[in-house]
Design a protein around this motif. Sequence first.
Motif, short mmCIF file in Angstrom:
data_model
loop_
_atom_site.label_atom_id
_atom_site.label_comp_id
_atom_site.label_asym_id
_atom_site.label_seq_id
_atom_site.Cartn_x
_atom_site.Cartn_y
_atom_site.Cartn_z
N LEU A 1 10.88 3.56 -9.00
CA LEU A 1 11.89 4.63 -8.92
C LEU A 1 13.22 4.08 -9.37
CD1 LEU A 1 11.40 5.78 -5.21
CD2 LEU A 1 10.23 6.67 -7.21
N LYS B 1 16.00 14.74 -9.84
CA LYS B 1 14.78 14.52 -9.05
C LYS B 1 15.05 14.50 -7.54
CE LYS B 1 11.89 14.01 -12.52
NZ LYS B 1 10.86 15.01 -12.79
N ASN C 1 9.83 2.54 -14.42
CA ASN C 1 10.74 3.54 -13.83
C ASN C 1 11.11 4.62 -14.85
OD1 ASN C 1 12.40 2.11 -15.49
ND2 ASN C 1 13.66 1.21 -13.86
N GLY D 1 16.43 9.32 -11.87
CA GLY D 1 16.44 10.36 -10.84
C GLY D 1 17.63 11.30 -11.00
N MET E 1 11.95 11.62 -4.29
CA MET E 1 11.25 10.91 -5.37
C MET E 1 9.96 10.28 -4.83
SD MET E 1 14.40 9.30 -7.61
CE MET E 1 13.43 8.85 -9.07
N PRO F 1 16.52 5.78 -8.92
CA PRO F 1 17.31 6.95 -8.52
C PRO F 1 18.65 7.01 -9.24
CG PRO F 1 17.15 5.35 -6.70
CD PRO F 1 16.23 4.88 -7.79
#
Length: 273
Positions: free
Chosen positions: A205, A216, A127, A211, A222, A207
């Motif tokens: 991912l 992002k 990630n 992120g 994403m 987030p």
Amino acid sequence: MNTNCSDITQNYYRVDKLPHIWCPGCGHGTLVNTVVRAIDKLGLNKDEVVIVSGIGCSSRAPGYLDFNTLHTTHGRALAFATGIKHANPKLHVIVIMGDGDSSAIGGNHLIHAARRNIDITTIVFNNNIYGMTGGQYSPTTPYGDFATTAPYGNIDKPFDLCNLAKGAGATYVGRGTAYHAPLMQKLIENGLQNKGFSFIEGISLCPTYYGRKNKKGDVVNMHNFLKDNCVDKKVVDKVPEKGENKIIIGELYKEPKPEYTESYKVIIDKFQE
Ligand SMILES: Cc1ncc(C[n+]2csc(CCOP(=O)(O)OP(=O)(O)O)c2C)c(N)n1
Ligand code: SF4
């Protein structure tokens, strides 16, 4: 086998350990499901599967899985897994690690397990950040990206984990993503069937940290990024320009070589004659 969703949950998850700890939209849950589905597809005997992890959000995975599991220390999953494989080479040993776990504190274990070509299927949930400890930069954080420990932008050059594993001696290397779940499942199936060290990177991912710190967008954005920016190696092999500035996914490398526990047995047998 190709079991339906609720059977997958009942057969392979420790439902009493749910709900899981992952944030909404985290890619790790999808990647865990690809591991389980690969095991189911191959019809492996649950008692002959061992899943080992270190510490991290990704490394929580075995806690939810109803196999022989071991949650070890940060960076050391491959050392434990090597011991397990040596003790009983019949077992299918799977290691789930984060990018920090596998390539920072555990980087040395990774290159040596690959060098030995020991029959372990290693899956890294990448990630691009240390998720569990609050978003510090890791060896895969892209150059210039932001992290808790890189508030002005990361100036370290990132590792390409698949190239690292290949260079160190892995005999099966593939890259999938949390968006490309069927591909990810297939790569894990292939890795499990390879007699040797298999390395599969699953782009995940985060987030919550990566992120947010790097603007992002939401989880859908994403995922769309992965959808729009990944190209399968088979396509790039035919039309190289299609791979320019893209993330290359799919089966990246395959080359059989002698497996470590088998070579070790030859030595033991020789001296027991
Ligand atoms: C020996 C040791 N050093 C550091 C830590 C703290 N620690 C726990 S999880 C973690 C990082 C996890 O990041 P990563 O491996 O990328 O996995 P993610 O949480 O992002 O899935 C660290 C540094 C620890 N538990 N043990
Ligand atoms: S912090 Fe990131 S990696 Fe950890 S559970 Fe949340 S979204 Fe997933």
